[in-house]
Design an enzyme around this catalytic site. Structure first.
Site, PDB file in Angstrom:
ATOM      1  N   TYR A 106      68.962  10.165  46.689  1.00 33.73           N
ATOM      2  CA  TYR A 106      69.358   9.428  45.650  1.00 33.73           C
ATOM      3  C   TYR A 106      70.870   9.542  45.793  1.00 33.73           C
ATOM      4  CZ  TYR A 106      64.501   9.217  44.555  1.00 33.73           C
ATOM      5  OH  TYR A 106      63.090   9.184  44.308  1.00 33.73           O
ATOM      6  N   GLU A 159      53.927  15.424  40.977  1.00 32.20           N
ATOM      7  CA  GLU A 159      54.135  14.682  42.247  1.00 32.20           C
ATOM      8  C   GLU A 159      53.316  13.507  42.154  1.00 32.20           C
ATOM      9  OE1 GLU A 159      55.683  15.621  45.221  1.00 32.20           O
ATOM     10  OE2 GLU A 159      55.508  17.847  45.388  1.00 32.20           O
TER      11      GLU A 159
END
EC number: 1.17.4.1
Length: 319
Positions: A106, A159
């Site tokens: 990111y 997750e």
């Protein structure tokens, strides 16, 4: 001579649980690095996005960065303490590294698309957003204080469920042929998270099956209560992110669908009525992590990594 602790070398020729070996091999075959993805090719798409949508992308990626950081710095350490085999520790080490690489991915996107001032604002927003901090605190509290099986539940919920309010945005743009190289990175992350959630869910089921019936019911009640708590907060987080662009209700469907996937990873019954058929087809198609055909020599798609990449499907959520 003072007697000291005896250290045991890990022996990959003597596997106690075949799933450890299968998962380790799968994860190493899937290995990738964000620096090999041609995100810079999306600059033209980025400049054409309305400012309101740019801020949305920045916020969802800022949130995802924080959650990946939590998983790499706190989550895997918590799970590692309860590992049953040396091979399980090796798998968790691999997962920990890739969670760090996800967080770095990111930042790679930010450095390509954003100014230094914008990047500072993204991280300030993630640090100060109450809903984002709440879900991180709820998960981390389990990591620090929960039982071994509760820690696995929290990890699977992170997750397989909590990431997806952020994943919706790049998958939506991918379906409209925008930011496709950014989406390639996200699809690689999703592929990893699918394997991580399935593996940790498998380890949960091993322990769960050893409980008494009464212990199972107690843990199931705790699990669904945690999911309700996380979902209520996630709805508020989703409304904050998506109300301005009008996608909120579609994202909530996507959240419920993935909450059910998380429960399936744990071997528990789905909670919500939502199925893949209810999810925006543009987004559900983006969950396929097959190969994108980039030029072999000049750019890297998610098929040209270090090996052939297999397409993930529903079966990959369960061993």
């Amino acid at each position: 001579m003072i007697k000291t602790e005896t250290f045991e070398a890990v022996n990959w020729n003597n596997i106690e649980d075949a799933v450890d070996k299968i998962t380790y091999e799968k994860l190493t075959e899937q290995f990738w690095l964000s620096t090999r993805m041609p995100v810079s090719k999306d600059r033209s798409d980025w400049t054409k996005l309305p400012d309101i949508e740019k801020r949305l992308v920045e916020k969802v990626f800022g949130g995802l960065t924080m959650l990946d950081t939590l998983q790499s710095e706190s989550g895997i350490d918590a799970l590692r303490k309860d590992a049953k085999t040396q091979h399980e520790i090796a798998v968790l080490n691999n997962i920990q590294f890739m969670e760090s690489e996800h967080a770095r991915s990111y930042s790679s996107i930010f450095s390509t698309l954003n100014t230094k001032k914008e990047i500072e604002e993204i991280f300030r927003w993630a640090r100060e957003n109450d809903f984002l901090q709440t879900k991180a605190q709820l998960i981390n509290d389990v990591y620090q204080n929960g039982t071994p099986l509760q820690k696995k539940v929290a990890s699977v919920f992170l997750e397989s469920f909590l990431f997806y309010s952020g994943f919706y945005t790049p998958l939506y743009y991918l379906g409209r042929a925008k930011l496709i190289n950014v989406a390639e990175v996200i699809k690689l992350i999703i592929r990893d998270e699918s394997a991580h959630g399935a593996y940790i869910g498998y380890k949960f089921k091993l322990g769960f099956n050893q409980l008494t019936d009464a212990e199972k019911e107690t843990l199931k009640s705790w699990t669904y209560a945690l999911l309700y708590q996380l979902y209520e907060n996630e709805v508020k987080y989703t409304e904050l992110l998506y109300d301005e662009v009008g996608w909120t209700e579609e994202v909530k469907v996507f959240l419920r669908y993935n909450a059910n996937k998380a429960l399936m990873n744990l071997g528990l019954s789905p909670l919500f009525p939502d199925t893949a058929d209810d999810v925006n087809p543009i987004v559900i198609n983006g969950l396929s992590t097959g190969t994108t055909n980039h030029d072999f020599f000049s750019t890297v798609g998610n098929g040209y990594l270090l090996s052939v990449v297999e397409e993930m499907n529903d079966a990959d959520y369960d061993y």
